[in-house]
Design a protein around this motif. Sequence first.
Motif, short mmCIF file in Angstrom:
data_model
loop_
_atom_site.label_atom_id
_atom_site.label_comp_id
_atom_site.label_asym_id
_atom_site.label_seq_id
_atom_site.Cartn_x
_atom_site.Cartn_y
_atom_site.Cartn_z
N ILE A 21 0.73 -1.01 -0.06
CA ILE A 21 0.04 0.06 -0.16
C ILE A 21 0.77 1.22 0.17
O ILE A 21 0.65 2.23 -0.67
N TRP A 63 2.06 1.69 -3.19
CA TRP A 63 0.95 1.97 -4.15
C TRP A 63 0.77 3.29 -3.99
O TRP A 63 0.06 4.05 -5.08
N TRP A 107 -3.20 -9.85 -6.23
CA TRP A 107 -3.16 -9.12 -4.92
C TRP A 107 -4.60 -9.51 -4.29
O TRP A 107 -4.59 -9.83 -3.18
N ASP A 146 -6.87 -1.35 2.74
CA ASP A 146 -6.25 -1.74 1.62
C ASP A 146 -6.60 -0.75 0.50
O ASP A 146 -5.92 -0.17 -0.01
N SER A 153 -4.65 2.48 -1.03
CA SER A 153 -4.20 2.08 -2.21
C SER A 153 -4.84 3.52 -3.04
O SER A 153 -4.13 3.91 -4.17
#
Length: 442
Positions: A244, A247, A346, A366, A370
């Motif tokens: 994360i 990301w 993922w 998450d 993200s």
Amino acid sequence: MTTGGRDIVADAEAGRAVTRRPVWSRDFGLFFVARAVARLGDTMLPVALAAGLLQHGYGAGAVGLAMAATAAAFAGLVVFGGVIADRFSTRKLMIGADLVRLGTQSLAAVLFYSGHVVLWQICAIGFVNGVAGAVFQPGVASTVPRLASDVQGANGAIRIAESSAQLAGPAAAGLLVGFASPGGVFAAHAATYAISALCLLLLRLPAPAADAGTSHHGGSGAFRADLVEGWREFRSRTWLWGVIAIWCVYMIAVWGPTVPLVATEVVQQHGPRAYGLVNSALGAGTVVGGLLALRLRPRRMLRAGAVSLFAFAGFPATVGAGLDVPFMAAGAAVAGAGMSFWGVMWATSVQTQVQPDVLNRIHAYDVAGSLAMMPVGQALAGPAASVVGADHVLLFAGTVSFAIPLAMLSVPAIRNLIRADAPKPITAPGPLHDRSCPEPTT
């Protein structure tokens, strides 16, 4: 994108003794249709926003702000949606969210049909859509393992469905914009939410395998406790928060600016039908990636997924380099395949490595992590393009696309994570075979 045929053979020879729910069933079919139809509408939206706002005198910055309004609301509230999803019926929450978006997109259709298009109103509609999405999304993660025990197979099938919709959606949106108006695209988008809500209404969802000792009822104190517990579970998994964190950079530097700038550049230079073609090529690539994810069963899923992400650079780079439409379409197709394969690896890792009673909250953290930087990237896309040019921003995004998977592969907890359904011995698990730990020993 796999560690070799030995992993696939080992999984095949393992022959799990537990009773498995097949991927395909009446209920999974309904969920499959709901996700595919919703994705069809979502892939039509960028075409409608770009063409509609440009038609009414707005530029790339307005398109980015309209997209950022939805993303900001979604990213900011999805964590709370995860707690709500762990406390109430996820199916009812998803149906309610679909009905809200049915109303907002119908309103947007009326505004574009009437020609009364004001940017703040479009952003407000997008913000409400983001709130509804924040309530809807956490339940998706826990629904998949409740419908099929082959979680990777189910995720691969859903990815193919969503990708097929992405293949058709932009092209259909381009035709609707060309022969009707952007309002027609928003009306079609509203209809997809109605179909999704109907499918979810007919769905019979098995009860979750929640921890009997966990309670999700109570007042604001219990709500805060659930938030804290979700954060503690999230933070305890280095592979999860490590991805994360990386990301976030990806969203602000790559995906955030790529979506509005590609849409604006292609629509301005080649027309909405060309953008529909490029985005459909992206969808075709994601179908291929989903098919690969159905077939390949790498032992280290995140490592294989990270390698596949190198392919995404072709999407922003070909548009930024000013190549012809066929080359842009080819770059989009390769990018879609890599992104799709990563997405299945993922999603399956999160859904199988995390216990069911906290999965909605973990998935919410998450998703929030993200997407936290995506609205920043979208909002900055227009100003950055004004200063250095959209082509340079897209070329920079293509360059960063290579750095992201390298960063993931440099983290041992990410590259060495063993899939949760790796073959286990029949005897009682010892230290070397216990997969109940959130992370493998690296």
